[in-house]
Design an enzyme around this catalytic site. Structure first.
Site, PDB file in Angstrom:
ATOM      1  CB  CYS A 135      14.495  16.117  -9.147  1.00  0.00           C
ATOM      2  SG  CYS A 135      14.087  15.694  -7.463  1.00  0.00           S
ATOM      3  CD  GLU A 136      11.797   9.878 -11.845  1.00  0.00           C
ATOM      4  OE1 GLU A 136      11.002  10.105 -12.768  1.00  0.00           O
ATOM      5  OE2 GLU A 136      12.476   8.840 -11.761  1.00  0.00           O
ATOM      6  CG  HIS A 137      14.377  10.780  -7.026  1.00  0.00           C
ATOM      7  ND1 HIS A 137      15.634  10.864  -7.572  1.00  0.00           N
ATOM      8  CD2 HIS A 137      13.812   9.663  -7.543  1.00  0.00           C
ATOM      9  CE1 HIS A 137      15.832   9.833  -8.384  1.00  0.00           C
ATOM     10  NE2 HIS A 137      14.742   9.098  -8.381  1.00  0.00           N
ATOM     11  CG  HIS A 138      13.912  15.224  -3.506  1.00  0.00           C
ATOM     12  ND1 HIS A 138      14.948  14.783  -4.294  1.00  0.00           N
ATOM     13  CD2 HIS A 138      14.082  14.659  -2.288  1.00  0.00           C
ATOM     14  CE1 HIS A 138      15.732  13.987  -3.584  1.00  0.00           C
ATOM     15  NE2 HIS A 138      15.225  13.888  -2.359  1.00  0.00           N
TER      16      HIS A 138
ATOM     17  CD  GLN B 193      21.754  16.869 -15.176  1.00  0.00           C
ATOM     18  OE1 GLN B 193      21.586  17.375 -14.077  1.00  0.00           O
ATOM     19  NE2 GLN B 193      22.883  17.006 -15.850  1.00  0.00           N
TER      20      GLN B 193
ATOM     21  CG  HIS C 246      19.865  18.367  -9.603  1.00  0.00           C
ATOM     22  ND1 HIS C 246      18.955  17.444 -10.046  1.00  0.00           N
ATOM     23  CD2 HIS C 246      20.803  18.464 -10.575  1.00  0.00           C
ATOM     24  CE1 HIS C 246      19.327  16.978 -11.235  1.00  0.00           C
ATOM     25  NE2 HIS C 246      20.448  17.580 -11.564  1.00  0.00           N
TER      26      HIS C 246
ATOM     27  CB  CYS D 286      16.397  17.792  -4.472  1.00  0.00           C
ATOM     28  SG  CYS D 286      17.331  16.958  -5.760  1.00  0.00           S
TER      29      CYS D 286
HETATM   30 ZN   LIG Z   1      15.797  15.328  -6.183  1.00  0.00          ZN
END
Ligand SMILES: [Zn+2]
Length: 210
Positions: free
Chosen positions: A99-102, A140, A168, A170
């Site tokens: 995931c690009e956020h975490h 995703q 996920h 995260c």
């Molecule tokens: Zn994430």
């Protein structure tokens, strides 16, 4: 992506080998990690952590190697004229992405179908396309759309369907800690927008032949 060197056609379709991939990038990524470990309260000089920066850099490089590969080129390398116009379904394709956020993993299964319009593609190429997009920093939803668009634009079938189901980390390991929740995303083009065709696809991917 701007510092990614151009690759020749052969390299752009070949799966990478973890340990000999872009040593310059691995060295650069590794150089930041002693400081990160220190900021976390660790001692980067202790035995167990001495080689960690290099190992993390290699792992990150491997987990994002999709940036260096061209999924359309992979499909084009195995396209064949064929007079077959029934649905082709490849289900239970393993997905491992970040995931690009975490920058934490998400993983699960992808199910892909297309209806040929005079052209088919070698079946092993569909999982390769999924993997090339998954091995990048992703969400995703975008992963689902990128797979759909690549197959639609390259193969020009009469329809494409993509369903992805992932857990996920995260979500599972931090924050809301919904440890068993699965996220489902889907994208359809052409004939799959039609209810009956889409239902047949959904029935095929939920049936278990074994
Ligand atoms: Zn994430």
């Amino acid at each position: 992506m701007s510092d990614h060197s151009p690759l020749n056609e052969f390299e752009s379709v070949r799966p990478p080998e973890e340990d000999r991939y872009h040593p310059d990038r691995i060295e650069k990524i590794a150089s930041f990690y002693p400081e990160i470990l220190q900021a976390l309260g660790e001692n980067p000089q202790r035995d167990g952590l001495l080689k960690t920066p290099e190992r993390v850099a290699k792992a990150l490089q491997f987990l994002t190697h999709g940036y260096d590969l061209d999924p359309a080129a992979v499909l084009k390398s195995a396209m064949f004229e064929e007079d077959y116009s029934q649905m082709v379904v490849v289900k239970d394709i393993e997905v491992f992405s970040m995931c690009e956020h975490h920058m934490l993993p998400f993983f699960g299964k992808a199910h892909v179908a297309y209806i040929p319009n005079g052209r088919i593609v070698g079946l092993s190429k569909i999982p390769r396309v999924v993997d090339i997009f998954a091995r990048r920093l992703q969400v995703q939803e975008r992963l689902t759309n990128e797979i759909k668009d690549c197959i639609q634009e390259t193969l020009e079938p009469t329809g494409v369907a993509v369903v992805i189901e992932c857990k996920h980390l995260c979500m599972a390991m931090r924050g809301v800690q919904k440890q068993n929740s699965v996220t489902t995303t889907s994208a359809f083009t052409g004939n799959f927008v039609n209810d009956r065709t889409r239902s047949e696809f959904l029935r095929l991917i939920s049936s278990n032949l074994s």
